[in-house]
Design a protein around this motif. Sequence first.
Motif: not given
Length: 463
Positions: A266-292
Amino acid sequence: MSIASLTTSEKPEPTSSREILPDEVYEQLLSQTSRARKSAPIRHLLHLESCPNMLSMLAGKPNPEVFPYVSLSMTVRSPNPAIDSSLNEIVIKDEDLSVALQYGITSGVPELVKWLTEFTCRIHGCQDDEGWRVSMGAGSQDLLYKAFSALVDPGDAIFVESPTYPGIIPLVHSLKCNIIQIPSDAEGLNPSSMASMLENWPEDKPLPKVLYTVPFGSNPTGTTTTLARRLEILRLARKYNFFIMEDDPYFHIYYGDFPRPSSYFALERKIDGPLGRVLRFDSFSKVLAGGLRLGWVTGPERLIKAIDLHNATSIMCPSVISQMMVYKLLQNWGIEGFLTHATHCADFYRQKRDIFEKYSQKHLTGLAEWITPNASMFVWMKLRLPESASAKTVKTVTEGEGGDSAAFLEHKALEGGVLLLPGECCYIDGKKGCQVRLSFSVLSEEEVDEALGRLAKMLRSKD
Ligand SMILES: Cc1ncc(COP(=O)(O)O)c(C=O)c1O
């Protein structure tokens, strides 16, 4: 028409008015293995099956008529069971069941990918025409493995937060790269040593390619990197051309002060400069189920494609049954419902943290120092280790700062009936010391009282 010309990308070309890093940047960034990776022919063509009026004889899909499953039903809680104890029945049948039981598209069930794309726009304040997309994976651990493989060649320099998530240590070691540890403290990752290192970087050596960090509730320290530090790190990333791997499974288990810091994405978008420097990893493990075993990666199209190509030749696609289970739940809850659930999870862990803090103060005051976490499920402690544990392990103890928590575990804690993670497991160089990581997620209040009481006894023991 050549097979190669049939792109598997589901997204149109970026149309955003924001400047986006050009493709050449990613081509140069990718590892040799990744650049050499060819598409798996069937996987590459599979998405074309959904074209109108297409009769497909493409894949060796088993005929679902021989599958024994007739319907799948799940009984789910409301998004916040603390205030609404009703249960809801969700049935996966007909067309949804056919999809769930069959091989799927590598990047994920399209409806789920679409849901997550809208969710990302909402949570991280971005537009879906900025050259990024979402792809599903078999948990974020597997996606991290594939992202590191896509970006890092032997000999490359990379920055890794220190201490770091123990799960990536064997992974980065196997890459045979030059791993530079960047210290963190109570305010999260500290960019000052990174800045001075980069300023004095030898001209004849290539600069580090990526930074790996866990920005909310870092595993193992439970700390969250402050907004000011995130901005400084992003500024350094742009100046010295490195990419940020934002591993964020605890994003929804943040119970610190609000407003919460923005994600790097999100921060990349809030400040000036080209986008595309962040690779983001999310997981369902902690909030839905790790076994998924489901996670998702969000980032520049070319990097996501590199991960998809790897997935196409390894898992082919993440479990479609898991994806369908998640999609039907999210469809039922909507974004608001999911956010209500996430708040419920954060409240749950805040209470767990408070209980752990109470009994840490009761039993460990004077015997340990710790940082009170504001997200996730870990406490990072420095133990005042007993002399006797030191005496049994004279050699290693003299190497470690304040003693050797691994020796303490082996010779005292286990005997006293407590299991914890020695700090050395969280350092790339296996640095010995008196730190330990304690996880407070599953023990009841009585068990926490008992466990920390046992720990205190073993720390006091002179045997
Ligand atoms: C920081 C961090 N990253 C990644 C993972 C792996 O998550 P997943 O279950 O999605 O593979 C974990 C799991 O504990 C973690 O703590």
